[in-house]
Design a protein around this motif. Structure first.
Motif, PDB file in Angstrom:
ATOM      1  N   LEU A   6      84.355 130.636  15.203  1.00 27.83           N
ATOM      2  CA  LEU A   6      85.081 129.459  15.669  1.00 27.83           C
ATOM      3  C   LEU A   6      85.548 128.700  14.436  1.00 27.83           C
ATOM      4  N   GLU A   7      86.818 128.408  14.383  1.00 28.99           N
ATOM      5  CA  GLU A   7      87.355 127.596  13.292  1.00 28.99           C
ATOM      6  C   GLU A   7      88.121 126.442  13.916  1.00 28.99           C
ATOM      7  N   VAL A   8      87.739 125.236  13.525  1.00 29.41           N
ATOM      8  CA  VAL A   8      88.364 124.033  14.082  1.00 29.41           C
ATOM      9  C   VAL A   8      88.680 123.068  12.953  1.00 29.41           C
ATOM     10  N   PRO A   9      89.662 122.188  13.160  1.00 32.36           N
ATOM     11  CA  PRO A   9      89.929 121.148  12.170  1.00 32.36           C
ATOM     12  C   PRO A   9      88.740 120.186  12.103  1.00 32.36           C
ATOM     13  N   ALA A  10      88.554 119.565  10.965  1.00 27.46           N
ATOM     14  CA  ALA A  10      87.486 118.574  10.802  1.00 27.46           C
ATOM     15  C   ALA A  10      87.913 117.287  11.497  1.00 27.46           C
ATOM     16  N   ASP A  11      87.733 117.265  12.802  1.00 28.01           N
ATOM     17  CA  ASP A  11      88.165 116.155  13.648  1.00 28.01           C
ATOM     18  C   ASP A  11      87.079 115.895  14.679  1.00 28.01           C
ATOM     19  N   VAL A  12      86.713 114.647  14.859  1.00 27.85           N
ATOM     20  CA  VAL A  12      85.638 114.298  15.791  1.00 27.85           C
ATOM     21  C   VAL A  12      85.921 114.809  17.205  1.00 27.85           C
ATOM     22  N   GLN A  13      87.171 114.947  17.563  1.00 28.95           N
ATOM     23  CA  GLN A  13      87.528 115.430  18.899  1.00 28.95           C
ATOM     24  C   GLN A  13      87.174 116.900  19.095  1.00 28.95           C
ATOM     25  N   GLN A  14      86.881 117.607  18.016  1.00 28.37           N
ATOM     26  CA  GLN A  14      86.529 119.026  18.096  1.00 28.37           C
ATOM     27  C   GLN A  14      85.027 119.258  18.297  1.00 28.37           C
ATOM     28  N   CYS A  47      78.292 119.203  11.110  1.00 28.09           N
ATOM     29  CA  CYS A  47      79.736 119.095  11.363  1.00 28.09           C
ATOM     30  C   CYS A  47      80.190 117.635  11.382  1.00 28.09           C
ATOM     31  N   THR A  48      79.373 116.752  11.921  1.00 23.30           N
ATOM     32  CA  THR A  48      79.700 115.324  11.924  1.00 23.30           C
ATOM     33  C   THR A  48      79.828 114.819  10.492  1.00 23.30           C
ATOM     34  N   ASN A  49      78.937 115.253   9.603  1.00 22.07           N
ATOM     35  CA  ASN A  49      79.035 114.857   8.195  1.00 22.07           C
ATOM     36  C   ASN A  49      80.305 115.381   7.549  1.00 22.07           C
ATOM     37  N   VAL A  50      80.700 116.600   7.879  1.00 22.85           N
ATOM     38  CA  VAL A  50      81.957 117.143   7.342  1.00 22.85           C
ATOM     39  C   VAL A  50      83.120 116.272   7.792  1.00 22.85           C
ATOM     40  N   VAL A  51      83.148 115.937   9.076  1.00 22.43           N
ATOM     41  CA  VAL A  51      84.234 115.106   9.611  1.00 22.43           C
ATOM     42  C   VAL A  51      84.213 113.726   8.954  1.00 22.43           C
ATOM     43  N   ARG A  52      83.054 113.127   8.872  1.00 26.47           N
ATOM     44  CA  ARG A  52      82.926 111.766   8.340  1.00 26.47           C
ATOM     45  C   ARG A  52      83.347 111.691   6.874  1.00 26.47           C
TER      46      ARG A  52
END
Length: 64
Positions: A6-14, A47-52
């Motif tokens: 799974l590859e997703v953009p670093a976006d909280v909506q993901q 993942c939250t840390n990556v997005v943040r």
């Protein structure tokens, strides 16, 4: 065992999709209950840390 990706953009909506992906992959490996919840929490926090901390740079999250 099948490789899942799974590859997703670093976006909280993901993050909901990431959580679902992890739950499905863990279930397929026989994890359940507390073990599944712990794995999902660890990946969610990572993942939250990556997005943040991405600071609007182009970053994606890749899980295999």
């Amino acid at each position: 065992m099948e490789t899942r990706r799974l590859e997703v953009p670093a976006d909280v909506q993901q993050l909901d999709g990431v959580r679902a992906f992890i739950a499905d992959a863990c279930s397929a490996c026989g994890l359940s209950g507390r073990d599944l919840a712990s794995m999902r929490l660890a990946v969610d926090e990572t993942c939250t840390n990556v997005v943040r901390h991405a600071h609007a740079r182009t970053v994606s999250i890749l899980l295999e």
